[in-house]
Design an enzyme around this catalytic site. Sequence first.
Site, PDB file in Angstrom:
ATOM      1  CG  ASP A   8      -1.546  -1.303   1.354  1.00 36.60           C
ATOM      2  OD1 ASP A   8      -1.135  -2.443   1.227  1.00 36.60           O
ATOM      3  OD2 ASP A   8      -2.978  -1.339   1.902  1.00 36.60           O
ATOM      4  CD  GLU A  39      -6.731   0.787   0.206  1.00 36.85           C
ATOM      5  OE1 GLU A  39      -7.792   0.959  -0.029  1.00 36.85           O
ATOM      6  OE2 GLU A  39      -6.123   0.653   1.645  1.00 36.85           O
ATOM      7  CG  ASN A  40      -4.014   3.252   1.586  1.00 40.46           C
ATOM      8  OD1 ASN A  40      -3.495   2.238   2.054  1.00 40.46           O
ATOM      9  ND2 ASN A  40      -5.315   3.682   2.042  1.00 40.46           N
ATOM     10  CG  ASN A  67     -10.447  -0.328   2.928  1.00 40.48           C
ATOM     11  OD1 ASN A  67      -9.412  -0.701   2.826  1.00 40.48           O
ATOM     12  ND2 ASN A  67     -10.784   0.230   3.801  1.00 40.48           N
ATOM     13  CG  HIS A  68      -9.367   3.793   1.847  1.00 43.58           C
ATOM     14  ND1 HIS A  68     -10.524   4.305   2.508  1.00 43.58           N
ATOM     15  CD2 HIS A  68      -8.327   3.128   2.815  1.00 43.58           C
ATOM     16  CE1 HIS A  68      -9.927   4.160   3.745  1.00 43.58           C
ATOM     17  NE2 HIS A  68      -9.280   3.523   4.016  1.00 43.58           N
ATOM     18  CG  HIS A 151      -7.302  -4.388   0.801  1.00 44.66           C
ATOM     19  ND1 HIS A 151      -5.826  -3.739   0.417  1.00 44.66           N
ATOM     20  CD2 HIS A 151      -7.930  -3.459   1.369  1.00 44.66           C
ATOM     21  CE1 HIS A 151      -6.065  -2.569   1.065  1.00 44.66           C
ATOM     22  NE2 HIS A 151      -7.044  -2.441   1.630  1.00 44.66           N
ATOM     23  CG  HIS A 176      -6.540  -3.228   5.109  1.00 40.57           C
ATOM     24  ND1 HIS A 176      -7.440  -2.241   4.857  1.00 40.57           N
ATOM     25  CD2 HIS A 176      -7.491  -3.779   6.436  1.00 40.57           C
ATOM     26  CE1 HIS A 176      -8.252  -1.721   5.692  1.00 40.57           C
ATOM     27  NE2 HIS A 176      -8.240  -2.553   6.636  1.00 40.57           N
ATOM     28  CG  HIS A 178      -1.104   0.462   5.984  1.00 38.79           C
ATOM     29  ND1 HIS A 178      -1.100   1.595   5.995  1.00 38.79           N
ATOM     30  CD2 HIS A 178      -1.816  -0.079   5.078  1.00 38.79           C
ATOM     31  CE1 HIS A 178      -1.996   2.116   5.256  1.00 38.79           C
ATOM     32  NE2 HIS A 178      -2.340   1.041   4.518  1.00 38.79           N
TER      33      HIS A 178
END
Length: 266
Positions: A8, A39-40, A67-68, A151, A176, A178
Amino acid sequence: MRIIFIGDVMGPIGQETLTTYLPKLKAKYRPQLTIVNGENIAMGKGITKSLYKTILTAGADVVTMGNHTFDKDDIYEFIDDANKLIRPANFPAQHTPGKGYVLTKVNQTTVGVINLQGRVFLDSIDDPFAKVDEILAEIQAQCDYIFLDFHAETTSEKEAMGYYVDGRVTAVVGTHTHVQTNDAKILPKGTAYLTDVGMTGPYDEILGMRKERVIERFLNHRPVRFETPLSGRGQLNGCVIDFSSTKNAARKIELIQITPDQPFLE
């Protein structure tokens, strides 16, 4: 066949760290395929078209999400045309733009890359276990190897997915949380597995967010706005996976970690 997967990418520090070290990692390991979770990348939540291009320019062949995925409105304008971007395949298909997997050709070898999202402590979207069965029924005959970015929040759900698809996909790597886990292994039927690859972003914060805001939340139990910093020391986490000559089997999985305490070695 060798791939690199980078965890991520978190905010501006993650962008800078990725663009600095990914070319060096590719020169060192010489992978045939490079996958990055993005995604981040947009200040911790979501992705934009320009940042998608930043990841590709840094050296990624496929960008996975989580999810983001839809936290930035910009994504609705380009996701259907972004051939190298995939979002969790178990988002409700009838109402969700984009795609959940991609087949990529490397010389004469076809690699399928799938993105799925867990449901424990995350939104209760479609069943990822049923969805992976559905996707594998569609693509398994076309692929020499298959990589799955799962994820998800909990170790148990990630491990369950790993063993569920063992022997049917080449690698299952979690994203996810991290924090890179120390459980990289080859499962009994040949699938490479890692619970979480870790993140690429701030080194001196908490999960990529300003530590002061996170600590404040724990101290007063009132809502606070989490923020990812604009500058500071960075880290990169990932893994290198060597695929076996056997279909849907891996030979080796090795962790990558670049931090101020563990500097990159040429």
